[in-house]
Design an enzyme around this catalytic site. Structure first.
Site, PDB file in Angstrom:
ATOM      1  N   GLY B  29      25.364  -3.136 -21.941  1.00 40.74           N
ATOM      2  CA  GLY B  29      24.212  -2.293 -21.624  1.00 40.74           C
ATOM      3  C   GLY B  29      22.948  -2.659 -22.372  1.00 40.74           C
ATOM      4  N   CYS B 237      31.040   6.721   9.602  1.00 39.24           N
ATOM      5  CA  CYS B 237      30.392   5.557  10.203  1.00 39.24           C
ATOM      6  C   CYS B 237      30.620   5.587  11.711  1.00 39.24           C
ATOM      7  CB  CYS B 237      30.966   4.265   9.615  1.00 39.24           C
ATOM      8  SG  CYS B 237      30.415   2.777  10.476  1.00 39.24           S
ATOM      9  N   CYS B 240      32.818   2.201  12.600  1.00 38.84           N
ATOM     10  CA  CYS B 240      34.220   2.002  12.200  1.00 38.84           C
ATOM     11  C   CYS B 240      34.923   3.283  11.809  1.00 38.84           C
ATOM     12  CB  CYS B 240      34.303   0.998  11.048  1.00 38.84           C
ATOM     13  SG  CYS B 240      33.825   1.727   9.462  1.00 38.84           S
ATOM     14  N   CYS B 262      28.033   1.886   8.207  1.00 41.22           N
ATOM     15  CA  CYS B 262      28.282   1.408   6.847  1.00 41.22           C
ATOM     16  C   CYS B 262      27.208   0.442   6.423  1.00 41.22           C
ATOM     17  CB  CYS B 262      29.602   0.634   6.766  1.00 41.22           C
ATOM     18  SG  CYS B 262      31.053   1.624   7.015  1.00 41.22           S
ATOM     19  N   CYS B 268      32.636  -2.811   6.936  1.00 44.97           N
ATOM     20  CA  CYS B 268      32.670  -2.236   8.284  1.00 44.97           C
ATOM     21  C   CYS B 268      33.366  -3.183   9.254  1.00 44.97           C
ATOM     22  CB  CYS B 268      31.231  -1.972   8.742  1.00 44.97           C
ATOM     23  SG  CYS B 268      31.079  -0.841  10.116  1.00 44.97           S
TER      24      CYS B 268
END
Lengths: 227, 289, 256
Positions: B29, B237, B240, B262, B268
């Site tokens: 970080g 979605c 899909c 998606c 997807c």
């Protein structure tokens, strides 16, 4: 309770050619509990000066000033502040207040500063104000707009709110009508009765004779004025 | 093959970047300054990510590039072609087959493995920048762990919008120490930041690299009474049928018609290939290019 | 009793010029110390040395920390000093803009110090902010407004709330009423006086305004050309000034 030993004071006015003015030399005085002493002497002789020296408002050049166990002359500032809060009260000639603070709060303040809660401090303040004939409608107002006599009575109420063991009173009955004058004298008598040591300046001779046990002539210690 | 050095950058530059990456992995970080090079694309087009990818790629790698989840946007295609040309590495659109994935603003839906590296493109690496413009001051705040200001930002959100309104680039605390900007990924992706893969972050214009090693604790900042929620559109979605992936919204016409699909095109496509169909889905072969 | 702050021999030079020199004093809990002087007297330099904004060339500033007793803040590490200035110390700047975040709401400004010491409950933080805004006489419905929408006096009161919310024990103030209208000053002074009493704060106040010190300070130091030329009880220094410069200063004040 209050003992002044051999004190001297002079002012050096640096901006006026460093003129040195000696205003007091070798003054000694003592006040026991329950006594009231009047400072007397011509105007300018040093009565208010001595009072201010005892209060620590003026510096003392030499000598000792004992109030209770503390020597005001050599005390640290915070010791003097503590003394003024719990031991030594001072009613000056003029009321000096913070703007925006109500009369009730002005009088209650010495009690709050010594640990009273707001409710009981206010109750006592109200009693005092009533006794000194300050009308209730004025209690929430700031005393800065009051008449001279009203201001003086608020000043006295504040000075007597907390039962100080020692009191300094500078012209406490000035600007007062006979009724209020009598009330103030009664309050001073009550303070005496509970054992306070009191030093006062009274131009009102009758009041002085009524309430004071002794007189102290400051003129004896004023250089250039000694009789 | 070309006249370029492998992956465009010279070996000394790659060494410098690798040092920065190692430092970043050692201090999860923490923003490591690096000497960002002039790249053949302008700042703001992924130069940080490209430099990090260039430094970690080896000839055996399989490289995937996504831009907002899609493999087929102009930028994704450009960057993929760049590395095909300068490194000659194999490329793929399948998340599961890639060894290095460079991404802009999304984390793939398919969880990554220990042998995969995810390289993020980062515009502004400093999470405190918008509240404290001074670089000197923000560096001090990081070094002294003075992060009160970060919570002030979240407080302001709640007082203005009733909830923490930050929808992307949602700040996180890494391994209990550094506050980090995870790049402008949607907050929905934040939980995925705790993963088995190695995560490297490159900011080319700002000249910073940071990193999150595998299995590192990454906590999204919040308040006790306003906890973090990884929200997404409340739809499935349309292609899909997936209910657990981040969705793009497509306006279909001017009568309010819209479609959700998606954002992760590979995810997807793989689902449709496996037979899952959404409300408006058609079998894969019929898709327009 | 241990002093809250023990200052010994503080000096700061700017090349050959004296910023301030040979300043020593003790400050006890609940005491308010005023430092007065004209422009160039060294009072602001002194305040910045005491508050850790500037590194003095000599001397020690020992503060009675809760955990470890008297510690010299001059030789303390920067993280420790910064922590101190977020918790036990407060600094009220002359210009509210220097002491506030102008692009953060009033509530956020007041809450920041709380959040900096790990307050993590939004509701509690907001309640405390509302409470403090009330105590500095800012109406609660302004909690979400930015300080840019406030008057100068309100900004200054907000700065005070922001500083006092974590209950510091020592407050440094640099000309807290400078630049404000007279009526606004009166209100602010009254507020400060009340808060200092109520919270038992110690304070060091730098000002050129003698009326401010008479109202707020128990003790006074007068500075000229970098030196402390007189010190003592406020009313004593103002009513019975000993030094030539103090006498000049006091006599120069216009009586209204």
């Amino acid at each position: 309770m209050i003992t002044v030993e051999n004190v001297s004071k002079s002012f050096v006015l640096h901006n006026q050619g460093a003129a040195e003015i000696s205003v007091m030399a070798g003054a000694s005085l003592s006040v026991a509990q329950g006594e009231c002493i009047a400072l007397v002497g011509a105007s300018g002789a040093g009565k208010s000066t001595l009072m201010r020296m005892i209060y620590g408002n003026y510096l003392t050049q030499s000598g000792r000033i004992m109030v209770g166990d503390l020597d005001v002359v050599t005390a640290a500032p915070r010791q003097v502040i503590q003394l003024r809060r719990t031991t030594l009260g001072y009613v000056s000639q003029f009321l000096r207040v913070v703007p925006r603070v109500s009369t009730l709060d002005v009088v209650a303040e010495p009690l709050m500063a010594t640990g009273s809660d707001r409710a009981s401090a206010e109750a006592q303040a109200k009693t005092l104000l009533q006794r000194l004939n300050i009308p209730e409608r004025l209690w929430q107002l700031s005393p800065t707009t009051f008449s001279g006599g009203e201001q003086q009575r608020v000043n006295i109420a504040r000075g007597f709110a907390y039962p100080y063991p020692a009191l300094l009173l500078d012209e406490p009955t000035a600007s007062l009508d006979p009724v209020n004058r009598a009330t103030v004298l009664k309050m001073i008598a009550e303070a005496k009765a509970r054992g306070a040591a009191i030093i006062g300046i009274f131009h009102d001779h009758a009041a002085r004779d009524e309430i004071c046990d002794r007189q102290f002539d400051v003129t004896r210690f004023t250089p250039g004025l000694a009789a | 093959m070309s006249d370029y050095n492998f992956a465009y950058l010279d070996e000394q530059t790659k060494r410098m970047i690798r040092r920065a990456i190692l430092k970043g992995l050692a201090i999860p970080g923490y923003q490591v300054p690096f000497a960002s090079r002039e790249m053949p694309m302008p700042y703001g087009w992924g130069t940080g990510g490209v430099q990090v990818s260039a430094a970690v790629l080896t000839p055996e790698d399989r490289f995937k590039v996504i831009d907002q989840g899609a493999d087929d946007t102009t930028n994704a295609v450009s960057i993929r072609r760049f590395f095909e040309k300068t490194a000659g590495v194999a490329v793929t659109e399948a998340t599961t087959e890639a060894s290095v994935i460079q991404t802009r603003h999304r984390i793939p839906e398919t969880p990554l493995r220990e042998d995969q590296i995810l390289v993020y493109q980062v515009p502004i690496p400093e999470p405190l920048r918008f509240l404290e413009p001074s670089e000197v001051e923000t560096r001090k705040m990081h070094s002294l762990e003075e992060y009160g200001l970060m919570h002030v930002k979240l407080y302001e959100d709640i007082s203005q919008h009733g909830a923490i309104a930050t929808a992307y680039a949602y700040p996180v605390k890494v391994e209990g120490r550094y506050v980090m900007d995870p790049s402008p990924i949607p907050k929905f992706d934040n939980p995925k930041l705790e993963m088995a893969g190695i995560q490297l972050f490159g900011a080319g214009r700002e000249q910073r690299i940071y990193a999150v090693p595998p299995y590192t604790q990454v906590v999204s900042l919040d308040f006790d009474d306003y906890p973090f929620e990884p929200t997404k559109a409340d739809h499935a979605c349309d292609l899909c049928g997936a209910t657990d992936s981040y969705l793009d919204e497509l306006i279909m016409d001017d009568a309010g018609g819209r479609m959700f699909m998606c954002s992760d095109t590979d995810y997807c496509g793989a689902r449709r290939a496996a037979g899952h169909l959404g409300a408006q889905g058609a079998p894969l072969a019929e898709d327009a290019a | 009793m241990t002093p809250l702050l023990q200052v010994e021999g503080i000096a700061k030079m700017y090349g050959a010029r004296i910023g301030c020199t040979d300043v020593s004093f003790d400050l006890y809990p609940g005491e308010v110390m005023g430092i007065v002087g004209e422009s160039g007297s060294g009072k602001s330099t002194l305040l910045n040395c005491l508050a850790g904004h500037v590194q003095p060339d000599a001397g020690a500033v020992r503060f009675d920390t809760r955990a470890e007793g008297l510690r010299d803040t001059v030789t303390m590490s920067e993280p420790e000093r910064r922590m101190l200035s977020r918790t036990d110390w407060a600094f009220v700047h002359q210009h509210a803009r220097d002491g506030l975040r102008m692009n953060v709401s009033a509530g956020g400004n007041v809450g920041e110090r709380l959040m900096a010491v790990n307050a993590r409950h939004y509701g509690d933080i907001r309640d405390k902010a509302i409470d403090w805004l009330g105590r500095v006489e800012i109406s609660a419905d302004r909690i979400d407004d930015r300080p840019t929408a406030f008057s100068g006096g309100m900004q200054q009161r907000l700065q005070i709330a922001r500083n006092l919310v974590t209950g510091p024990r020592l407050v440094f103030m640099d000309e807290p009423t400078g630049g404000l209208d007279v009526s606004v000053q009166a209100r602010l002074l009254d507020l400060l006086r009340g808060l200092v009493r109520e919270m038992g704060l110690s304070a060091i106040i730098v000002t050129h305004d003698l009326a401010v010190v008479r109202l707020l300070a128990d003790r006074l130091m007068v500075m000229k050309d970098g030196h402390v030329i007189e010190s003592g009880l406020t009313d004593q220094v103002l009513d019975d000034p000993q030094h030539a410069y103090t006498q000049l200063l006091v006599s120069s004040v216009l009586q209204v």
